[in-house]
Design a protein around this motif. Structure first.
Motif, PDB file in Angstrom:
ATOM      1  N   LYS A 161      45.379 -82.841 -31.078  1.00  0.00           N
ATOM      2  CA  LYS A 161      45.914 -84.058 -31.680  1.00  0.00           C
ATOM      3  C   LYS A 161      44.768 -84.672 -32.475  1.00  0.00           C
ATOM      4  CE  LYS A 161      49.025 -85.225 -27.855  1.00  0.00           C
ATOM      5  NZ  LYS A 161      49.305 -86.248 -26.830  1.00  0.00           N
ATOM      6  N   VAL A 162      45.070 -85.282 -33.604  1.00  0.00           N
ATOM      7  CA  VAL A 162      44.036 -85.909 -34.426  1.00  0.00           C
ATOM      8  C   VAL A 162      44.356 -87.383 -34.622  1.00  0.00           C
ATOM      9  CG1 VAL A 162      43.446 -83.754 -35.596  1.00  0.00           C
ATOM     10  CG2 VAL A 162      45.136 -85.278 -36.619  1.00  0.00           C
ATOM     11  N   LYS A 163      43.299 -88.159 -34.777  1.00  0.00           N
ATOM     12  CA  LYS A 163      43.479 -89.594 -34.988  1.00  0.00           C
ATOM     13  C   LYS A 163      43.742 -89.886 -36.454  1.00  0.00           C
ATOM     14  CE  LYS A 163      40.046 -92.718 -35.085  1.00  0.00           C
ATOM     15  NZ  LYS A 163      38.959 -93.587 -34.593  1.00  0.00           N
ATOM     16  N   GLY A 164      44.677 -90.758 -36.674  1.00  0.00           N
ATOM     17  CA  GLY A 164      44.967 -91.276 -37.998  1.00  0.00           C
ATOM     18  C   GLY A 164      45.423 -92.713 -37.831  1.00  0.00           C
ATOM     19  N   PHE A 165      45.941 -93.287 -38.893  1.00  0.00           N
ATOM     20  CA  PHE A 165      46.381 -94.673 -38.846  1.00  0.00           C
ATOM     21  C   PHE A 165      47.741 -94.794 -39.524  1.00  0.00           C
ATOM     22  CE2 PHE A 165      41.849 -94.617 -38.412  1.00  0.00           C
ATOM     23  CZ  PHE A 165      41.628 -95.536 -37.385  1.00  0.00           C
ATOM     24  N   ASN A 166      48.634 -95.563 -38.893  1.00  0.00           N
ATOM     25  CA  ASN A 166      49.961 -95.748 -39.475  1.00  0.00           C
ATOM     26  C   ASN A 166      49.897 -96.756 -40.622  1.00  0.00           C
ATOM     27  OD1 ASN A 166      49.975 -98.347 -38.334  1.00  0.00           O
ATOM     28  ND2 ASN A 166      51.281 -97.739 -36.611  1.00  0.00           N
ATOM     29  N   ALA A 167      51.040 -97.072 -41.191  1.00  0.00           N
ATOM     30  CA  ALA A 167      51.092 -97.960 -42.361  1.00  0.00           C
ATOM     31  C   ALA A 167      50.553 -99.364 -42.078  1.00  0.00           C
ATOM     32  CB  ALA A 167      52.525 -98.051 -42.870  1.00  0.00           C
ATOM     33  N   LYS A 190      47.285 -99.249 -37.585  1.00  0.00           N
ATOM     34  CA  LYS A 190      47.137 -99.051 -36.145  1.00  0.00           C
ATOM     35  C   LYS A 190      46.814 -97.587 -35.847  1.00  0.00           C
ATOM     36  CE  LYS A 190      49.424 -99.582 -31.734  1.00  0.00           C
ATOM     37  NZ  LYS A 190      50.678 -99.664 -31.017  1.00  0.00           N
ATOM     38  N   LYS A 191      45.830 -97.375 -34.962  1.00  0.00           N
ATOM     39  CA  LYS A 191      45.445 -96.018 -34.561  1.00  0.00           C
ATOM     40  C   LYS A 191      46.650 -95.282 -33.979  1.00  0.00           C
ATOM     41  CE  LYS A 191      42.823 -94.387 -30.751  1.00  0.00           C
ATOM     42  NZ  LYS A 191      41.585 -94.408 -29.961  1.00  0.00           N
ATOM     43  N   THR A 192      46.856 -94.056 -34.449  1.00  0.00           N
ATOM     44  CA  THR A 192      47.970 -93.217 -34.016  1.00  0.00           C
ATOM     45  C   THR A 192      47.476 -91.793 -33.844  1.00  0.00           C
ATOM     46  OG1 THR A 192      49.457 -94.604 -35.337  1.00  0.00           O
ATOM     47  CG2 THR A 192      50.304 -92.470 -34.643  1.00  0.00           C
ATOM     48  N   TRP A 193      47.931 -91.122 -32.784  1.00  0.00           N
ATOM     49  CA  TRP A 193      47.581 -89.709 -32.567  1.00  0.00           C
ATOM     50  C   TRP A 193      48.686 -88.836 -33.155  1.00  0.00           C
ATOM     51  CZ3 TRP A 193      42.863 -88.412 -31.290  1.00  0.00           C
ATOM     52  CH2 TRP A 193      42.066 -89.341 -30.618  1.00  0.00           C
ATOM     53  N   LYS A 221      45.973 -82.702 -42.190  1.00  0.00           N
ATOM     54  CA  LYS A 221      45.565 -83.969 -42.801  1.00  0.00           C
ATOM     55  C   LYS A 221      46.393 -85.073 -42.160  1.00  0.00           C
ATOM     56  CE  LYS A 221      43.916 -82.247 -47.197  1.00  0.00           C
ATOM     57  NZ  LYS A 221      44.018 -82.333 -48.650  1.00  0.00           N
ATOM     58  N   ALA A 222      45.699 -86.113 -41.692  1.00  0.00           N
ATOM     59  CA  ALA A 222      46.372 -87.239 -41.044  1.00  0.00           C
ATOM     60  C   ALA A 222      46.273 -88.483 -41.922  1.00  0.00           C
ATOM     61  CB  ALA A 222      45.737 -87.507 -39.688  1.00  0.00           C
ATOM     62  N   PRO A 223      47.314 -89.315 -41.940  1.00  0.00           N
ATOM     63  CA  PRO A 223      47.247 -90.561 -42.700  1.00  0.00           C
ATOM     64  C   PRO A 223      46.057 -91.404 -42.225  1.00  0.00           C
ATOM     65  CG  PRO A 223      49.468 -90.187 -41.855  1.00  0.00           C
ATOM     66  CD  PRO A 223      48.582 -89.163 -41.226  1.00  0.00           C
ATOM     67  N   TRP A 224      45.290 -91.948 -43.154  1.00  0.00           N
ATOM     68  CA  TRP A 224      44.098 -92.732 -42.814  1.00  0.00           C
ATOM     69  C   TRP A 224      44.187 -94.133 -43.413  1.00  0.00           C
ATOM     70  CZ3 TRP A 224      40.690 -91.011 -39.308  1.00  0.00           C
ATOM     71  CH2 TRP A 224      39.496 -91.715 -39.147  1.00  0.00           C
ATOM     72  N   GLY A 225      44.506 -94.209 -44.677  1.00  0.00           N
ATOM     73  CA  GLY A 225      44.647 -95.507 -45.316  1.00  0.00           C
ATOM     74  C   GLY A 225      43.330 -96.240 -45.514  1.00  0.00           C
ATOM     75  N   ASN A 226      43.420 -97.549 -45.658  1.00  0.00           N
ATOM     76  CA  ASN A 226      42.262 -98.387 -45.961  1.00  0.00           C
ATOM     77  C   ASN A 226      41.577 -98.825 -44.664  1.00  0.00           C
ATOM     78  OD1 ASN A 226      40.479 -99.794 -47.535  1.00  0.00           O
ATOM     79  ND2 ASN A 226      41.785-101.591 -47.744  1.00  0.00           N
ATOM     80  N   VAL A 227      40.983 -97.862 -43.958  1.00  0.00           N
ATOM     81  CA  VAL A 227      40.371 -98.095 -42.648  1.00  0.00           C
ATOM     82  C   VAL A 227      38.995 -97.447 -42.624  1.00  0.00           C
ATOM     83  CG1 VAL A 227      40.607 -97.574 -40.184  1.00  0.00           C
ATOM     84  CG2 VAL A 227      42.621 -98.119 -41.515  1.00  0.00           C
ATOM     85  N   ALA A 228      38.066 -98.057 -41.892  1.00  0.00           N
ATOM     86  CA  ALA A 228      36.762 -97.440 -41.621  1.00  0.00           C
ATOM     87  C   ALA A 228      36.721 -97.147 -40.122  1.00  0.00           C
ATOM     88  CB  ALA A 228      35.623 -98.367 -42.008  1.00  0.00           C
ATOM     89  N   ALA A 229      36.591 -95.865 -39.766  1.00  0.00           N
ATOM     90  CA  ALA A 229      36.607 -95.480 -38.359  1.00  0.00           C
ATOM     91  C   ALA A 229      36.009 -94.089 -38.183  1.00  0.00           C
ATOM     92  CB  ALA A 229      38.035 -95.497 -37.825  1.00  0.00           C
ATOM     93  N   LYS A 230      35.730 -93.735 -36.925  1.00  0.00           N
ATOM     94  CA  LYS A 230      35.246 -92.400 -36.583  1.00  0.00           C
ATOM     95  C   LYS A 230      36.425 -91.432 -36.568  1.00  0.00           C
ATOM     96  CE  LYS A 230      31.865 -94.261 -33.349  1.00  0.00           C
ATOM     97  NZ  LYS A 230      31.516 -94.358 -31.928  1.00  0.00           N
TER      98      LYS A 230
END
Length: 143
Positions: free
Chosen positions: A96-102, A105-108, A120-129
């Motif tokens: 499972k990979v971490k991404g971010f919803n619309a 919010k962090k989503t697996w 490729k997972a949705p990331w959007g305008n976020v700064a994260a590991k």
């Protein structure tokens, strides 16, 4: 007053100083610029930095293990983060990979199972590991 230093003590001191110098980024005497770059990188770290290249990870049968790359990745609107993995010892893994919803919010996201894969997972305008969850008895490399 005369001070006597044993050969073993002197060699140990030179070895400790050499190790400390290399760990702090000093190149060995007479090293070419290319060798100096490689010598300055700690073991397991590429000369380009810890935030690039493949990282090692391990999975445990029947349990999800979370790994992260320790680096902040800056996103932008509509951006997707690429992940990849390759098992080099053991069986297949589920990932499972971490991404971010619309809403940011962090989503697996399920990336599937196997000995190799990419997603490729949705990331959007976020700064994260970057983070992955791994399940299965294997050693792998991921990016």
């Amino acid at each position: 007053m005369t001070v006597s230093i044993s050969r073993t003590f002197a060699l140990g001191a030179v070895s400790a100083l050499s190790f400390a110098a290399i760990a702090m980024g000093a190149a060995p005497a007479g090293a070419t610029p290319a060798e100096a770059t490689v010598a300055a990188a700690p073991a397991g770290v590429s000369a380009t930095g810890i935030c690039s290249g493949w990282k090692n990870a391990g999975g445990v049968p029947g349990k999800w293990t979370t790994v992260n790359d320790g680096c902040a990745h800056f996103g932008a609107k509509g951006m997707k983060m690429a992940y990849g993995w390759k098992v080099f010892k053991g069986g297949s893994v589920c990932v499972k990979v971490k991404g971010f919803n619309a809403k940011g919010k962090k989503t697996w996201y399920n990336a599937g199972c196997g000995k190799t894969g990419s997603v490729k997972a949705p990331w959007g305008n976020v700064a994260a590991k970057k983070e992955m969850q791994i399940k299965g008895g294997a050693l792998l490399r991921w990016n």
